[in-house]
Write a protein that holds these residues in place. Structure first.
Motif, short mmCIF file in Angstrom:
data_model
loop_
_atom_site.label_atom_id
_atom_site.label_comp_id
_atom_site.label_asym_id
_atom_site.label_seq_id
_atom_site.Cartn_x
_atom_site.Cartn_y
_atom_site.Cartn_z
N UNK A 187 0.80 -1.19 0.06
CA UNK A 187 -0.02 -0.08 0.07
C UNK A 187 0.81 1.24 -0.15
N UNK A 188 1.84 1.19 0.70
CA UNK A 188 2.88 2.31 0.86
C UNK A 188 3.34 2.56 -0.53
N UNK A 239 -13.72 -2.06 1.21
CA UNK A 239 -12.66 -1.44 0.32
C UNK A 239 -12.78 -0.33 -0.54
N UNK A 240 -13.89 -0.48 -1.28
CA UNK A 240 -14.49 0.49 -2.45
C UNK A 240 -14.54 1.76 -1.98
N UNK A 268 1.62 6.85 -6.85
CA UNK A 268 0.54 7.62 -7.13
C UNK A 268 1.05 9.09 -7.00
N UNK A 269 1.79 9.41 -5.85
CA UNK A 269 2.28 10.88 -5.76
C UNK A 269 3.40 11.54 -6.73
N UNK A 270 3.01 12.60 -7.24
CA UNK A 270 3.89 13.03 -8.14
C UNK A 270 5.33 13.29 -7.54
N UNK A 273 -9.41 -0.01 -9.05
CA UNK A 273 -9.60 -1.51 -8.79
C UNK A 273 -8.32 -2.10 -8.09
N UNK A 274 -7.19 -1.60 -8.45
CA UNK A 274 -5.86 -2.19 -7.86
C UNK A 274 -5.92 -1.84 -6.27
N UNK A 275 -6.18 -0.57 -6.12
CA UNK A 275 -6.60 -0.29 -4.32
C UNK A 275 -7.41 -0.97 -3.93
N UNK A 276 -8.54 -0.98 -4.39
CA UNK A 276 -9.73 -1.91 -4.05
C UNK A 276 -9.27 -3.39 -3.56
N UNK A 277 -8.58 -3.94 -4.49
CA UNK A 277 -8.00 -5.20 -4.24
C UNK A 277 -7.09 -5.48 -3.27
#
Length: 180
Positions: free
Chosen positions: A68-69, A135-136, A75-77, A115-119
């Protein structure tokens, strides 16, 4: 991608881009039809590269929180005028006048991240690494938080840099996801 990040789409000309890549502006227009299509195709190409990196990180032999980290880190620029995020800012700005096909393509890109984050969240909940959350719903809120912070970094808002944003997000995750 770098020309859009450096100059913005408004200052990018097809003739200038053509000179940069060794093609005529007519040839570019034949393939892309408009600057908006060029922008969206460039974003899709960039997202394809990021999607492969995201898949590699999410399937790495790490704990769910470490993955997750890694997702958040990807994700972050990287900083002000991050080329990938500059593309996103341009696409979002043009979305107000986009046709349904362009909106569907943008939604497909956004959907892959979601979807990747939810999974990942569902896996963390099922393994007991995270407290029970939907999760969603949690992913929707986390991505909104990430988008807001990321825009601040990408536009160079003073007092908001990548290091600070990552610390804020990790603090949020530590407070909102620990296993019971």
């Amino acid at each position: 991608m770098s020309m859009i990040a450096e100059r913005g789409l408004e200052k990018l000309t097809m003739a200038g881009l053509g000179r940069e890549v060794g093609m005529s502006s007519g040839h570019l227009l034949y393939y892309f039809h408009s600057k908006d299509e060029l922008l969206l195709r460039t974003l899709e190409w960039s997202e394809g590269r990021l999607g492969a990196e995201r898949a590699r990180l999410l399937t790495a032999d790490l704990g769910v929180r470490e993955r997750l980290d890694a997702y958040v880190d990807l994700y972050v620029p990287d900083g002000h005028r991050d080329p990938h995020w500059t593309l996103w800012l341009e696409v979002w700005n043009r979305s107000q006048n986009a046709d349904d096909t362009a909106r569907d393509r943008q939604a497909a890109i956004e959907g892959a991240w979601h979807r990747d984050l939810v999974a990942l969240l569902a896996e963390g909940v099922s393994r007991g690494a995270f407290r029970p959350v939907d999760p969603d719903r949690y992913a929707t809120r986390l991505r909104a938080l990430l988008d807001g912070f990321s825009i601040h970094v990408a536009i160079g808002l003073r007092g908001t840099d990548r290091r600070q944003v990552l610390a804020h997000v990790r603090e949020f995750l530590d407070a909102s996801l620990p296993a019971s």
